[in-house]
Design a protein around this motif. Structure first.
Motif, short mmCIF file in Angstrom:
data_model
loop_
_atom_site.label_atom_id
_atom_site.label_comp_id
_atom_site.label_asym_id
_atom_site.label_seq_id
_atom_site.Cartn_x
_atom_site.Cartn_y
_atom_site.Cartn_z
N CYS A 21 0.80 -1.22 0.00
CA CYS A 21 0.00 0.00 0.00
C CYS A 21 0.84 1.27 0.00
O CYS A 21 0.32 2.35 0.27
CB CYS A 21 -0.94 0.01 1.21
N ARG A 23 2.80 4.53 -1.36
CA ARG A 23 2.66 5.42 -2.50
C ARG A 23 3.82 5.20 -3.46
O ARG A 23 4.92 4.84 -3.04
CB ARG A 23 2.63 6.88 -2.03
N LYS A 24 3.56 5.44 -4.72
CA LYS A 24 4.54 5.16 -5.76
C LYS A 24 5.85 5.91 -5.50
O LYS A 24 5.86 7.10 -5.23
CB LYS A 24 3.98 5.57 -7.12
N CYS A 272 -1.51 8.65 7.04
CA CYS A 272 -1.08 7.92 5.84
C CYS A 272 -0.03 8.71 5.06
O CYS A 272 0.94 8.14 4.56
CB CYS A 272 -2.28 7.61 4.95
N ALA A 278 -0.82 4.76 0.84
CA ALA A 278 -1.94 5.22 0.04
C ALA A 278 -3.21 5.27 0.88
O ALA A 278 -3.29 4.68 1.96
CB ALA A 278 -2.14 4.29 -1.16
#
Length: 336
Positions: A21, A23-24, A272, A278
């Protein structure tokens, strides 16, 4: 989980490789935890045991410590209209849990270079902006609470002692807008920008965007002034420019269609963001589980007494919150 507090809800989880989960492009901390996972059953049971002796007292009439947790965990339909709306105490309590977690070594967040803005101080900060807007020179930052905040000395009992810009790149917090709505925010001190994460965007118009910008002017206008006053010129070049403001779109930010949970959404947004996780799993479907998880975490990590230990800071000195303040008080600091 007791039916009284809603069913257990399945959550997306970080998974064994701790990257599911993320983030990129972001690497998780080795100490990362799952902010959207199921509530710890031991923490949950300890909280419910604490509340059990008071279960016969009608909602809204128990001691403020009991009402604090009841407001968080009581499932819909609420026994009183707007009963589950979070107030300042809830926001402050969870922000302080996050501050305490940021002091762990290693930190569970993306880096040690993050700070969470104490909600009680932020309330006074917003109030001070009226004076700053009229006469900027009248608001003093050196030798005031702002200097303490920017040096990681507020809250006083969970100091990080990390100075903004020098040792902190990112600020996170939750802002009250319009008296009955909470939004999360992220400030990038080096890129000089403020991002707003709003769970109830509604129709986006020039008027609605300007209205939200106006709520954030205490941040976009005063943070540069705070840095100018407190950060040495050889570390940061002073500037009169305000920080850029951006309200993230509904495409990026999960929306609270049920209404009444914006405080929970806002707190989970900033958590988060700081973790690099994410927003998948922040939803109306999961909101009751997130409420229980948040309440159990505050009860466990706040040593069961965060509510009575709040201190509100003005720009130059602390003010103790009255102990007889009723938690269940739908005043201007209620959450939508």
């Amino acid at each position: 989980m007791s039916a009284e507090f809603g069913p257990s809800v399945p959550f997306p989880h970080i998974g064994d490789n701790v990257t599911t989960c993320m983030r990129k492009g972001l690497e998780p901390s080795p100490a990362i935890y799952d902010p959207l996972g199921p509530v710890d059953p031991v923490k949950r049971d300890n909280l419910l045991q604490h509340l059990k002796p008071h279960e016969e007292i009608p909602h809204g009439e128990a001691h403020e410590d009991i009402e604090f947790y009841r407001i968080l965990i009581t499932p819909r339909p609420w026994p009183i209209k707007e009963y589950g709306w979070l107030i300042e105490n809830h926001i402050a309590a969870y922000i302080r849990v996050l501050i305490q977690r940021s002091k762990q070594d290693p930190s569970p967040f993306l880096s040690k270079r993050v700070a969470f803005i104490d909600s009680w101080f932020l309330q006074s900060w917003v109030h001070d902006y009226k004076e700053f807007e009229a006469k900027p020179e009248m608001v003093k930052f050196k030798g005031s609470g702002y200097e303490g905040l920017a040096n990681g000395l507020i809250p006083t009992y969970i100091q990080t002692k990390l100075r903004w810009f020098t040792y902190v790149d990112h600020l996170y917090g939750v802002l009250n807008t319009g008296g009955n709505h909470w939004v999360g925010f992220h400030v990038d001190l080096h890129k000089e920008k403020v991002d707003c994460y709003d769970s109830i965007v509604g129709e986006q118009t020039l008027e609605s965007e300007l209205r939200m910008l106006n709520f954030f002017r205490p941040l976009t206008g005063m943070i540069p002034a705070i840095l100018n006053a407190l950060i040495p010129d050889d570390i940061r070049v002073p500037t009169k420019k305000k920080f850029v403001f951006r309200r993230r779109t509904k495409r990026i930010v999960p929306q609270n269609n049920l209404r009444g949970d914006c405080g929970v959404y806002a707190l989970k947004f900033v958590e988060c963001l700081a973790l690099g996780v994410a927003f998948d799993g922040i939803s109306d479907e999961n909101i009751q589980g997130l409420r229980m998880k948040m309440a159990a975490d505050v009860f466990d990590e706040g040593n069961c007494s965060l509510v009575s230990r709040y201190v509100r800071y003005s720009s130059d000195k602390p003010q103790t919150i009255p102990q007889n303040r009723k938690i269940f008080n739908k005043s201007a600091d209620s959450s939508s």
